[in-house]
Design a protein around this motif. Structure first.
Motif, PDB file in Angstrom:
ATOM      1  N   ILE B 227      -6.530  -6.284  -4.482  1.00  0.00           N
ATOM      2  CA  ILE B 227      -6.365  -4.897  -4.937  1.00  0.00           C
ATOM      3  C   ILE B 227      -4.945  -4.417  -4.640  1.00  0.00           C
ATOM      4  CG2 ILE B 227      -7.150  -2.521  -4.592  1.00  0.00           C
ATOM      5  CD1 ILE B 227      -9.314  -3.955  -5.880  1.00  0.00           C
ATOM      6  N   PHE B 228      -4.460  -4.756  -3.444  1.00  0.00           N
ATOM      7  CA  PHE B 228      -3.101  -4.338  -3.095  1.00  0.00           C
ATOM      8  C   PHE B 228      -2.096  -4.898  -4.100  1.00  0.00           C
ATOM      9  CE2 PHE B 228       0.975  -5.459  -1.259  1.00  0.00           C
ATOM     10  CZ  PHE B 228       1.419  -4.219  -0.856  1.00  0.00           C
ATOM     11  N   MET B 229      -2.217  -6.193  -4.407  1.00  0.00           N
ATOM     12  CA  MET B 229      -1.269  -6.819  -5.336  1.00  0.00           C
ATOM     13  C   MET B 229      -1.400  -6.207  -6.727  1.00  0.00           C
ATOM     14  SD  MET B 229       0.525  -8.936  -3.605  1.00  0.00           S
ATOM     15  CE  MET B 229       1.377  -9.771  -4.940  1.00  0.00           C
ATOM     16  N   TRP B 230      -2.616  -5.962  -7.123  1.00  0.00           N
ATOM     17  CA  TRP B 230      -2.875  -5.398  -8.444  1.00  0.00           C
ATOM     18  C   TRP B 230      -2.249  -4.009  -8.570  1.00  0.00           C
ATOM     19  CZ3 TRP B 230      -5.221  -8.027 -12.371  1.00  0.00           C
ATOM     20  CH2 TRP B 230      -5.601  -7.288 -13.500  1.00  0.00           C
ATOM     21  N   ASN B 231      -2.275  -3.249  -7.458  1.00  0.00           N
ATOM     22  CA  ASN B 231      -1.785  -1.867  -7.476  1.00  0.00           C
ATOM     23  C   ASN B 231      -0.297  -1.739  -7.234  1.00  0.00           C
ATOM     24  OD1 ASN B 231      -4.428  -1.269  -7.681  1.00  0.00           O
ATOM     25  ND2 ASN B 231      -4.624  -0.226  -5.711  1.00  0.00           N
TER      26      ASN B 231
END
Lengths: 325, 300
Positions: B227-231
């Motif tokens: 999620i962090f990378m996606w965001n």
């Protein structure tokens, strides 16, 4: 720990067939790598990462902060020049003001709202899974996407928020403002939008609410405490360490605000730079104006502000936070 | 349950009403995004707007038109949807994001687990002091580091490659280390002691006992980091310098800031594409998510 180590040699040779060993503690067995070496080896990725991606950048920026560093030329020493410039730089103060105002609004109101929603979601009602998902999901939406959604919602003419305001209050002569196009309404808009992503804090608060011993509530019920008094006198003290941790993290996060105003308002932060934040100006100096020296001084000021705000929050909370024995 | 009954019927109704209201308010922006993304452009300009695309029967046709685009009989694109936009290459950005995220997630899970093992299962002097120090680094914000990090990566020749985005993940991060350490502490020590007696080294215990027993916690870390990378927006913005390398987050911003305004329905369709994987992931792994986040309260 040390007493355990003292036993190891006794079990070291033939521990598997020693029926007399009560709780065999096989640490530091002969011929094996010493424990401290193994321990350091396991944590060594963190040490290497810390040195190269945290300690080195922090020390580098300390040095750069005393220099003029246009990125394509080597840094030139200017002493305290960058720090002195900050004092008289109106843009620096503008971002300080905006960021402080945002933090002062978003953190306390966001915390109260998150606590209230968590309290509601901790009631025994049907459909909790649905309610919790609805509240939590927005906090996972990537900031770029939430910026797009709220650009649309805040649109002055066609945005849903103003359609609703005009529909309800229109007959009274109240019209919705041009939120993101009006310097007085930019900050309220950004704070309002920040409430949409309190879901993670809510989930953390729910977990801590569930840890409050039931017996305390039973005692409070016997005393005939009304719900609000019960929340303030029983619940809040019990969950105060978690609240403190969340408040600190929220303060730190609010000083890092970048993506949302940068995307919604552009790199200038909208009309009158009303949505121009500290990190946006730091970014501008480092990567747009090629002023790495000044940007580094700003980074250090930001670090010191965050450390002192954290320290102050700790101090201020000493009397308010209740740590369970 | 005892808490629910003491409020009386009126209290319960009030709680329900407020819960329904709040849930609707939270869900509305997402629903509005979805509804707008399925409207023809004219309908997004209507004031007052309609709740749903009208008539609702145009939804399948609009789905194709806005999200993909319209092809004529020869397979030529006549109307550009989000997926076939000539300037912003969303399929490429999706591949880039997935590639970077998978590398970073793999690195984060392996490194955080190893580091957490060192803090949870090996006894050494200074261990707890160092762990407190690791936790304290959670307070250091990325903006403070980004300038010098850019210079370091520039010296390494990594600017304009994906490396600045995934290599640092191989060194763990305070929160994930904390999360895994807490989990490892709950695994009974007798298990490793038995293994030690059988001649297993720490390395063996880690792989054969701790890792298999920690799948839930490891998946929390994987999920969070994905999620962090996606965001992530600021990282790619600084370290990538060519459109071909953009991630979805940058791509969506590029799409919005193109010359000539993008119609709202297409912008919302593009946003749906970025949000959808996260939503699906959330519903597939809801429990893991909620339990993982609850740990963030840093309780021991």
């Amino acid at each position: 720990m040390s007493t355990q180590d003292a036993h190891t040699h006794m079990h070291g040779l033939k521990p598997a067939i020693d029926p007399g060993a009560k709780t065999p503690r096989g640490r530091n067995v002969d011929r094996r790598t010493p424990e401290w070496v193994t321990g350091l080896l396991f944590v060594s990725p963190w040490i290497v990462g810390f040195l190269s991606f945290m300690a080195a950048p922090i020390l580098m920026s300390l040095y750069y902060s005393f220099t003029d560093y246009p990125l394509l030329e080597p840094p030139a020493w200017v002493g305290l020049g960058n720090y002195a410039e900050m004092f008289t730089d109106p843009l620096f103060w503008k971002t300080m003001g905006n960021t402080t105002l945002y933090a002062a609004l978003a953190v306390p109101f966001g915390t109260i709202l998150a606590l209230f929603v968590a309290w509601l979601l901790n009631q025994s009602v049907k459909g909790l899974v649905f309610f919790r998902s609805a509240v939590f999901l927005p906090s996972l939406v990537p900031l770029v996407a939430s910026s797009m959604i709220w650009l649309w919602l805040f649109n002055g003419e066609l945005g849903l928020i103003n359609v609703a305001i005009d529909g309800v209050l229109g007959p009274l002569g109240v019209r919705g403002p041009n939120w993101l196009g009006d310097s007085t309404w930019i900050m309220p808009a950004l704070v309002l939008m920040s409430f949409w992503s309190i879901g993670q804090a809510v989930v953390i608060y729910i977990a801590s609410l569930q840890d409050v011993p039931k017996s305390l509530y039973e005692a409070a019920d016997l005393d005939g405490m009304p719900p609000l008094t019960k929340f303030l006198n029983v619940t809040l003290p019990m969950i105060s360490p978690v609240v403190l941790f969340n408040v600190i993290m929220a303060i730190i996060t609010s000083w890092q605000v970048f993506a949302v105003p940068y995307i919604m308002l552009g790199s200038e932060g909208g009309p009158d730079r009303a949505g121009f934040f500290y990190t946006m100006y730091l970014y501008d100096n480092a990567f747009r104006f090629q002023r790495m020296g000044y940007a580094s001084a700003m980074a250090w000021v930001q670090l010191l502000i965050i450390l002192s705000l954290t320290g102050l929050t700790f101090l201020a909370s000493k009397k308010l936070v209740h740590y369970r024995a | 349950m005892a808490r629910g009954t003491d409020q009386g019927v009126l209290g319960r109704i009030a709680v329900y009403a407020v819960l329904v209201g709040i849930s609707l308010l939270f869900a509305l922006p997402l629903l509005w995004m979805l509804s707008t993304s399925l409207k023809p452009t004219e309908q997004t300009l209507a004031n007052p707007p309609t709740l749903l695309p009208e008539p609702v029967s145009i939804v399948p046709q609009q789905l194709v038109r806005n999200y993909i685009g319209e092809l004529d009989a020869d397979g030529e694109v006549v109307h550009r949807g989000v997926w076939t936009d000539p300037v912003v290459d969303f399929p490429l950005y999706l591949r880039n994001t997935l590639l970077v995220s998978f590398l970073a997630v793999g690195g984060m899970v392996i490194s955080s687990a190893l580091i957490a093992y060192g803090f949870a299962r090996v006894q050494w002097r200074g261990r707890n002091a160092l762990f407190v120090f690791v936790l304290a680094t959670m307070m250091i914000p990325f903006p403070v580091l980004m300038g010098p990090m850019f210079i370091i990566f520039r010296e390494l020749g990594w600017i304009g490659t994906f490396r600045p985005l995934w290599v640092p993940a191989f060194f763990g991060t305070a929160f994930n280390i904390f999360l895994l350490r807490q989990f490892f502490l709950t695994i009974p020590r007798e298990l490793d002691e038995a293994a030690r007696i059988d001649g297993c080294s720490h390395w063996g215990i880690f792989w054969r006992i701790i890792v298999p027993l920690s799948r839930p916690a490891l998946s929390v870390v994987a999920l969070f980091h994905f999620i962090f990378m996606w965001n992530d927006f600021l990282g790619p913005l600084i370290f990538l310098n060519h459109r071909d390398q953009f991630t979805l987050a940058l791509g969506l911003q590029l799409y919005q800031s193109q010359a000539g305004n993008v119609p709202w329905n297409l912008l919302m369709a593009a946003s749906v594409l970025v949000v959808l994987p996260v939503v699906v992931l959330f519903f597939l792994t809801q429990r893991t998510f909620v339990e993982g986040i609850a740990t963030q309260g840093l309780k021991e």
